[in-house]
Design a protein around this motif. Sequence first.
Motif, mmCIF file in Angstrom:
data_model
loop_
_atom_site.group_PDB
_atom_site.id
_atom_site.type_symbol
_atom_site.label_atom_id
_atom_site.label_comp_id
_atom_site.label_asym_id
_atom_site.label_seq_id
_atom_site.Cartn_x
_atom_site.Cartn_y
_atom_site.Cartn_z
ATOM 1 N N PHE A 116 0.821 -1.199 0.000
ATOM 2 C CA PHE A 116 0.000 0.000 0.000
ATOM 3 C C PHE A 116 0.861 1.258 0.000
ATOM 4 O O PHE A 116 2.040 1.230 0.339
ATOM 5 C CB PHE A 116 -0.905 0.015 1.234
ATOM 6 C CG PHE A 116 -1.885 -1.120 1.253
ATOM 7 C CD1 PHE A 116 -3.161 -0.953 0.762
ATOM 8 C CD2 PHE A 116 -1.517 -2.368 1.742
ATOM 9 C CE1 PHE A 116 -4.066 -1.991 0.766
ATOM 10 C CE2 PHE A 116 -2.418 -3.408 1.748
ATOM 11 C CZ PHE A 116 -3.702 -3.225 1.259
ATOM 12 N N GLN A 117 0.200 2.359 -0.340
ATOM 13 C CA GLN A 117 0.923 3.623 -0.416
ATOM 14 C C GLN A 117 1.385 4.119 0.954
ATOM 15 O O GLN A 117 2.527 4.498 1.136
ATOM 16 C CB GLN A 117 0.024 4.688 -1.053
ATOM 17 C CG GLN A 117 0.646 6.071 -1.009
ATOM 18 C CD GLN A 117 -0.218 7.119 -1.680
ATOM 19 O OE1 GLN A 117 -1.326 6.842 -2.111
ATOM 20 N NE2 GLN A 117 0.296 8.317 -1.782
ATOM 21 N N ASP A 118 0.458 4.082 1.904
ATOM 22 C CA ASP A 118 0.717 4.709 3.192
ATOM 23 C C ASP A 118 1.340 3.687 4.145
ATOM 24 O O ASP A 118 0.648 2.830 4.685
ATOM 25 C CB ASP A 118 -0.602 5.238 3.759
ATOM 26 C CG ASP A 118 -0.396 5.964 5.075
ATOM 27 O OD1 ASP A 118 0.736 5.947 5.591
ATOM 28 O OD2 ASP A 118 -1.366 6.538 5.586
ATOM 29 N N SER B 256 -0.150 3.567 7.745
ATOM 30 C CA SER B 256 -1.454 2.937 7.916
ATOM 31 C C SER B 256 -1.430 1.444 7.596
ATOM 32 O O SER B 256 -2.286 0.703 8.044
ATOM 33 C CB SER B 256 -2.462 3.664 7.028
ATOM 34 O OG SER B 256 -3.658 2.968 6.927
ATOM 35 N N SER B 257 -0.441 1.003 6.834
ATOM 36 C CA SER B 257 -0.502 -0.392 6.385
ATOM 37 C C SER B 257 0.185 -1.362 7.346
ATOM 38 O O SER B 257 0.182 -2.556 7.113
ATOM 39 C CB SER B 257 0.080 -0.525 4.986
ATOM 40 O OG SER B 257 1.436 -0.195 4.995
ATOM 41 N N LEU B 258 0.769 -0.838 8.428
ATOM 42 C CA LEU B 258 1.369 -1.726 9.429
ATOM 43 C C LEU B 258 0.645 -1.520 10.756
ATOM 44 O O LEU B 258 0.526 -0.396 11.235
ATOM 45 C CB LEU B 258 2.859 -1.416 9.605
ATOM 46 C CG LEU B 258 3.726 -1.482 8.337
ATOM 47 C CD1 LEU B 258 5.151 -1.035 8.658
ATOM 48 C CD2 LEU B 258 3.741 -2.879 7.758
#
Lengths: 434, 307
Positions: free
Chosen positions: A130-132, A135-137
């Motif tokens: 994901f881009q962010d 937020s993705s962890l």
Amino acid sequence: MTAATDQRTVLAVRDLKKHFPIKDGALQRVVGQVRAVDGVSFDLLRGETLGLVGESGCGKTTLGRVLAGLEKPTSGGVYFDLSEQQRTELDQALRAGQGEDLAQLEAAHRVDRLDATNWRRFRRNTQMVFQDSFSSLNPRHLVSDIVGRPLRVYKEASGSALTERVVGLLEQVGLGRQHLYRYPHQFSGGQRQRISIARALALDPELVILDEPTSALDVSVQAQILNLLHELQQNRGFTFLFITHDLSVVRHMADRIAVMYLGRIAESGETTGLFDDPIHPYTEALLRANPDLTGDDEGFRGLEGTVPDPARPPQGCRFHTRCEYATPDCGWEIDDVVLQLEDTPALFDKLVGVERRSPFDADLEFVDASAAAALETALHGDEVPSSMKAAIEQVSVGAQTVSIKFREVNEVLLTPRGNDRLAACVLDALPSRD
Amino acid sequence: MSTTSTSPPLTTSHESAFRVRLRRMGETSGRVLSNPTTLGGLVIIVVMVGMAVLAPWLVEPNTPNASQMPRDWGAIAVPPGSPGHLLGTTNTGGDVLYGVIWGARTSLRLSLIVVTVTVAIGVAVGSLAGFRGGRLDEILMRIVDVFLSIPELIFALAIAAVLGPSFRNIILALAIVFWVKYARIMRAQVMHVKQNDYVDASRVIGDSSWNIFRKDVLPNSITPVVVQATLDMGNIVLVGATLSFIGLAEAGLAEWGVLVSEGQAGISGGRWWASTFPGLMVFLWALAFNLLGDGIRDVLDPKTETR
């Protein structure tokens, strides 16, 4: 691309649509559809990197999420892991319409109709970055939990074997054992993206969907991550779908590029060819809007206008409202007149209503006759593009209404342009610049 | 920043996930307790809870029922400092010290039961509504709306009218009213947290919904519930005391609200002690949990505004 004897297609996308309902009012009635993805078809071959490029709001992220199985498509299909023969059969079956052949193929390959075993196989083999990276962890999980999680889900390893596998994965992305027991917030953006990549690679997937993986990073870190991805692909033969708005990034990464505009593919083709000789004016505009790629400052120019409302995409070619090469055949319509009116508040305020017989034919009613006359004059004025004027078949001014009829135009579809290129444009080639 | 050269110094080889988690927990508690008012709240709580737990050793339990006030008919309404009655007695000969200490036990029981039950129900309902969404969410939230429109005091009175006045019915009434708040907090949190990419990342991996809820959503949504539960440990005793003050508990129960009620008639006659000491306990209990709750919120959940 390599010409293998049996080139497997990791994903075959056929007329894929994803619409989001717009709800309004106390009863939440559906008043419209945002056509985020509106009829997209392409093949993603094993081992290649396909760059999916477009402005924000063009539907590329939604497309990525549908392909990753995170969203159900509204219509159309995503088919996973087809042999060359199966792909031919699929296209034949789709042309022939519903049939036994199609049903059989869909049960085993169509992503939203897979049975449990095939779904599991798809799920394992399609991963996403994901881009962010914030937020993705999961902020409460240690790196060892995050990277080890896929292995745990599929019961690939446990205990110290799991830890060793995780260390191996971390080393592949340039991290190491010392990072195992840390929380995501203890890392920089680039390092977090490396952790995301390690997690995506843990199951050795066939396909990795990269949704703007470097957009949130510093330029220097971007290059490191891109090199890492490139290296991983060289060594392990992943198939990448690289979603980005940054052309310089895809040029570095992609074998092929698909340019998306307003839910559709405007042009696709092999990377170097597409960069050297764009056919679609939108592709050219994107290239010219990118200062790094033109070299001379003269060519650098941003795209004019804004992306039209995806709930009401333009007729004909979707790009005609912003296209500098637009012709009378590009799909000029009543909405374009309304759009022009919005720029002239004095006139727009006097507009009472628009009675549409078709997207190309309508009566515009004003409060008084002078406003109607003013519109007619304006339609001949300099503000209106000449191709739009030429597309008007008939204008008649009534007491307070103006009836306008445009030339009716069909949708502009993707057509083959030789050399593995597809473009959706009425022009055969871009007019020369000088 | 370069990704490899800025690595912090190598950690020792016996580093383990368990140690790191333990250390993080320690650091968080340390931060909570570094605030003196929070620490003060915790100290009061420890003393009060200690009193509740150790009650049988501090004051000899009344027989046959320890939660009933002992009656010393030979020493009615004696002032504090009287022999055998350190805090005096009520006008029915009840030992105020006994009431204060055993009342702590009653209050602890009340707040623990009510908070446990309401948090469990509220978290379950709120999570289900927020995580599943759609029609189920709609139905559950309408049910919540119904419960929200119940005025707690009148509802408790109605329960007492139907089932008779007893401490158990106070617990019941509070549990029925209090879970709604947790359901709403939890639902809002879950709906917010499930939008994070890490939830999608877990879906892409193929983890089960239950695991995603358990590992990704729940731990990241629970903090405001923990804060609210801490505050409610105090609030519930306050409301419970109000309910027993107006006579919804059995007469003669060793409970602060009952004692305040019993002693109020004597205040105008100068017999202040029977109401004051238990009243002070209610005040301290509520204050302590509010101080702790606010302290926890400041550290764990700094985005939420303080009331």
